[in-house]
Design a protein around this motif. Sequence first.
Motif, PDB file in Angstrom:
ATOM      1  N   ALA A 131       0.845  -1.198   0.000  1.00  0.00           N
ATOM      2  CA  ALA A 131       0.000   0.000   0.000  1.00  0.00           C
ATOM      3  C   ALA A 131       0.878   1.245   0.000  1.00  0.00           C
ATOM      4  O   ALA A 131       1.762   1.375   0.851  1.00  0.00           O
ATOM      5  N   PRO A 132       0.699   2.149  -0.950  1.00  0.00           N
ATOM      6  CA  PRO A 132       1.536   3.363  -0.984  1.00  0.00           C
ATOM      7  C   PRO A 132       1.460   4.134   0.325  1.00  0.00           C
ATOM      8  O   PRO A 132       0.371   4.374   0.859  1.00  0.00           O
ATOM      9  N   TYR A 133       2.628   4.439   0.857  1.00  0.00           N
ATOM     10  CA  TYR A 133       2.771   5.206   2.093  1.00  0.00           C
ATOM     11  C   TYR A 133       2.107   4.523   3.298  1.00  0.00           C
ATOM     12  O   TYR A 133       1.684   5.191   4.238  1.00  0.00           O
ATOM     13  N   LEU A 134       2.057   3.198   3.270  1.00  0.00           N
ATOM     14  CA  LEU A 134       1.655   2.456   4.468  1.00  0.00           C
ATOM     15  C   LEU A 134       2.620   2.761   5.611  1.00  0.00           C
ATOM     16  O   LEU A 134       2.209   2.920   6.758  1.00  0.00           O
ATOM     17  N   ALA A 135       3.921   2.843   5.281  1.00  0.00           N
ATOM     18  CA  ALA A 135       4.956   3.163   6.272  1.00  0.00           C
ATOM     19  C   ALA A 135       5.398   4.605   6.115  1.00  0.00           C
ATOM     20  O   ALA A 135       5.588   5.092   4.989  1.00  0.00           O
ATOM     21  N   ASN A 136       5.587   5.295   7.228  1.00  0.00           N
ATOM     22  CA  ASN A 136       6.046   6.687   7.199  1.00  0.00           C
ATOM     23  C   ASN A 136       7.521   6.802   6.857  1.00  0.00           C
ATOM     24  O   ASN A 136       7.962   7.795   6.281  1.00  0.00           O
ATOM     25  N   ASP A 137       8.298   5.798   7.261  1.00  0.00           N
ATOM     26  CA  ASP A 137       9.735   5.799   7.024  1.00  0.00           C
ATOM     27  C   ASP A 137      10.240   4.369   7.178  1.00  0.00           C
ATOM     28  O   ASP A 137       9.463   3.446   7.439  1.00  0.00           O
TER      29      ASP A 137
ATOM     30  N   ALA B 186       8.409   0.936   8.729  1.00  0.00           N
ATOM     31  CA  ALA B 186       8.223  -0.283   7.938  1.00  0.00           C
ATOM     32  C   ALA B 186       8.665  -1.510   8.734  1.00  0.00           C
ATOM     33  O   ALA B 186       8.000  -2.551   8.722  1.00  0.00           O
ATOM     34  N   GLY B 187       9.795  -1.383   9.426  1.00  0.00           N
ATOM     35  CA  GLY B 187      10.277  -2.483  10.242  1.00  0.00           C
ATOM     36  C   GLY B 187       9.302  -2.859  11.347  1.00  0.00           C
ATOM     37  O   GLY B 187       9.077  -4.044  11.627  1.00  0.00           O
ATOM     38  N   ARG B 188       8.708  -1.869  11.972  1.00  0.00           N
ATOM     39  CA  ARG B 188       7.755  -2.157  13.050  1.00  0.00           C
ATOM     40  C   ARG B 188       6.515  -2.868  12.511  1.00  0.00           C
ATOM     41  O   ARG B 188       5.963  -3.763  13.164  1.00  0.00           O
ATOM     42  N   ILE B 189       6.065  -2.474  11.337  1.00  0.00           N
ATOM     43  CA  ILE B 189       4.908  -3.142  10.725  1.00  0.00           C
ATOM     44  C   ILE B 189       5.235  -4.608  10.440  1.00  0.00           C
ATOM     45  O   ILE B 189       4.443  -5.511  10.737  1.00  0.00           O
ATOM     46  N   LEU B 190       6.406  -4.872   9.892  1.00  0.00           N
ATOM     47  CA  LEU B 190       6.793  -6.236   9.546  1.00  0.00           C
ATOM     48  C   LEU B 190       6.997  -7.115  10.774  1.00  0.00           C
ATOM     49  O   LEU B 190       6.861  -8.342  10.698  1.00  0.00           O
ATOM     50  N   ARG B 191       7.308  -6.499  11.903  1.00  0.00           N
ATOM     51  CA  ARG B 191       7.535  -7.269  13.128  1.00  0.00           C
ATOM     52  C   ARG B 191       6.261  -7.431  13.960  1.00  0.00           C
ATOM     53  O   ARG B 191       6.318  -7.961  15.073  1.00  0.00           O
ATOM     54  N   SER B 192       5.132  -7.037  13.424  1.00  0.00           N
ATOM     55  CA  SER B 192       3.873  -7.115  14.168  1.00  0.00           C
ATOM     56  C   SER B 192       3.278  -8.520  14.099  1.00  0.00           C
ATOM     57  O   SER B 192       3.560  -9.305  13.187  1.00  0.00           O
ATOM     58  N   ASP B 193       2.431  -8.836  15.066  1.00  0.00           N
ATOM     59  CA  ASP B 193       1.718 -10.113  15.054  1.00  0.00           C
ATOM     60  C   ASP B 193       0.787 -10.209  13.848  1.00  0.00           C
ATOM     61  O   ASP B 193       0.578 -11.302  13.298  1.00  0.00           O
ATOM     62  N   THR B 194       0.225  -9.087  13.440  1.00  0.00           N
ATOM     63  CA  THR B 194      -0.669  -9.085  12.271  1.00  0.00           C
ATOM     64  C   THR B 194       0.087  -9.503  11.021  1.00  0.00           C
ATOM     65  O   THR B 194      -0.410 -10.309  10.214  1.00  0.00           O
TER      66      THR B 194
ATOM     67  N   ALA C 245      -4.318  -0.580  10.366  1.00  0.00           N
ATOM     68  CA  ALA C 245      -4.490  -0.416  11.809  1.00  0.00           C
ATOM     69  C   ALA C 245      -3.154  -0.596  12.531  1.00  0.00           C
ATOM     70  O   ALA C 245      -2.836   0.169  13.452  1.00  0.00           O
ATOM     71  N   VAL C 246      -2.380  -1.582  12.102  1.00  0.00           N
ATOM     72  CA  VAL C 246      -1.046  -1.791  12.693  1.00  0.00           C
ATOM     73  C   VAL C 246      -0.159  -0.584  12.442  1.00  0.00           C
ATOM     74  O   VAL C 246       0.576  -0.121  13.330  1.00  0.00           O
ATOM     75  N   ALA C 247      -0.203  -0.060  11.213  1.00  0.00           N
ATOM     76  CA  ALA C 247       0.601   1.104  10.866  1.00  0.00           C
ATOM     77  C   ALA C 247       0.254   2.285  11.760  1.00  0.00           C
ATOM     78  O   ALA C 247       1.140   3.021  12.240  1.00  0.00           O
ATOM     79  N   ALA C 248      -1.033   2.486  12.013  1.00  0.00           N
ATOM     80  CA  ALA C 248      -1.458   3.597  12.885  1.00  0.00           C
ATOM     81  C   ALA C 248      -0.993   3.377  14.317  1.00  0.00           C
ATOM     82  O   ALA C 248      -0.572   4.318  14.998  1.00  0.00           O
ATOM     83  N   GLU C 249      -1.024   2.140  14.784  1.00  0.00           N
ATOM     84  CA  GLU C 249      -0.629   1.829  16.161  1.00  0.00           C
ATOM     85  C   GLU C 249       0.872   1.954  16.369  1.00  0.00           C
ATOM     86  O   GLU C 249       1.318   2.199  17.495  1.00  0.00           O
ATOM     87  N   THR C 250       1.653   1.781  15.310  1.00  0.00           N
ATOM     88  CA  THR C 250       3.125   1.732  15.445  1.00  0.00           C
ATOM     89  C   THR C 250       3.817   2.983  14.949  1.00  0.00           C
ATOM     90  O   THR C 250       5.041   3.012  14.821  1.00  0.00           O
ATOM     91  N   GLU C 251       3.060   4.035  14.636  1.00  0.00           N
ATOM     92  CA  GLU C 251       3.659   5.283  14.157  1.00  0.00           C
ATOM     93  C   GLU C 251       4.647   5.841  15.177  1.00  0.00           C
ATOM     94  O   GLU C 251       4.435   5.760  16.382  1.00  0.00           O
TER      95      GLU C 251
END
Length: 324
Positions: free
Chosen positions: A104-110, A114-122, A318-324
């Motif tokens: 998804a474009p701009y799912l990660a802010n930086d 991106a690393g935090r999203i990939l390390r999530s349980d989701t 939702a994960v992206a918002a939680e891990t910003e």
Amino acid sequence: MKHFTRILATATLVAASAFAVHADEFRLGLITPPPHIWTKAAEAFGAELSEKSGGAHSVGVFPSRQLGNEAEMLQQLQTGALDMAFMTVAEVSNRATDLGSFYAPYLANDIAHAGRILRSDTAAALLEPLPAQVGVVGLGYGMAGLRQIVSRGDVSSSADLAGKKLRITPFTPILDFYNALGAAPTPMPLPAVYDALANGQVDAIDMDAELIWVLKYYEHADTIIQSDHMMFPMVGLVSAKVWAGLSDDDRAMIGELMAKHVDSTIDSYIEKEAGWLEQIEGTGKTYTKVDASFFGDAIDQWNTIWSEKAASLEKLRAVAAETE
């Protein structure tokens, strides 16, 4: 880890009827060249597996598409002809659509986000269906850097990319993105990119900072656009048929070590990405930093398409918002 235990259980159940495989040396394929972070992580995984198994297991690493392109290697994994791979999530998403949500474009802010999203349980839960869907066991995520654009000629707006042949990795989410932008996305393997940009076979490329710098793609460009528009995950895979032939102890050891070494690539990119971008900016090429507004309504078009294709998209948002 909870998700790893679930992956082990699912993969064992799916592969229970498969033939047993016994191998002293596993073969692991990649598309990346020998100096690449992924290749080095694969070599480190092999070395530690040999050490921890007392020499019972070793890993032969085959970089640079020696065993075929990713589609071919994935087929080999499915049949058990190839044991392991470090592979772009892009290729796997061609068969497991939910994984396309990572792009998804701009799912990660930086890069760190991106690393935090990939390390999530989701994110981890998206690997659980792979044995049944694809015939592979996904043991963990790594990544490359965020995506940038390198272009022959001047690019001051996305309109300047309209109709231009723009090299992409061949998978649906990025194809949809550049089609929405009005470019002419052109799938092309890494080894062909340098010459294609040099001789005008393509007008631009979608690429991460490491390869723009290390493989000197900037040499045949006039404009570098730091857009950071998309993350680019990697996944460590084992053939489900090969997995079925391993003992419980070997599954646990291989699973733990592969997850560790693919995950290490996340820290490598977080540490090094800014330095590569700084070096690229210093080459004297026109260097422009842009944000989501650069792409106009292409992002909204992509979101409309993929909200219908992938149920996982809103979960990852939702994960992206939680891990910003």
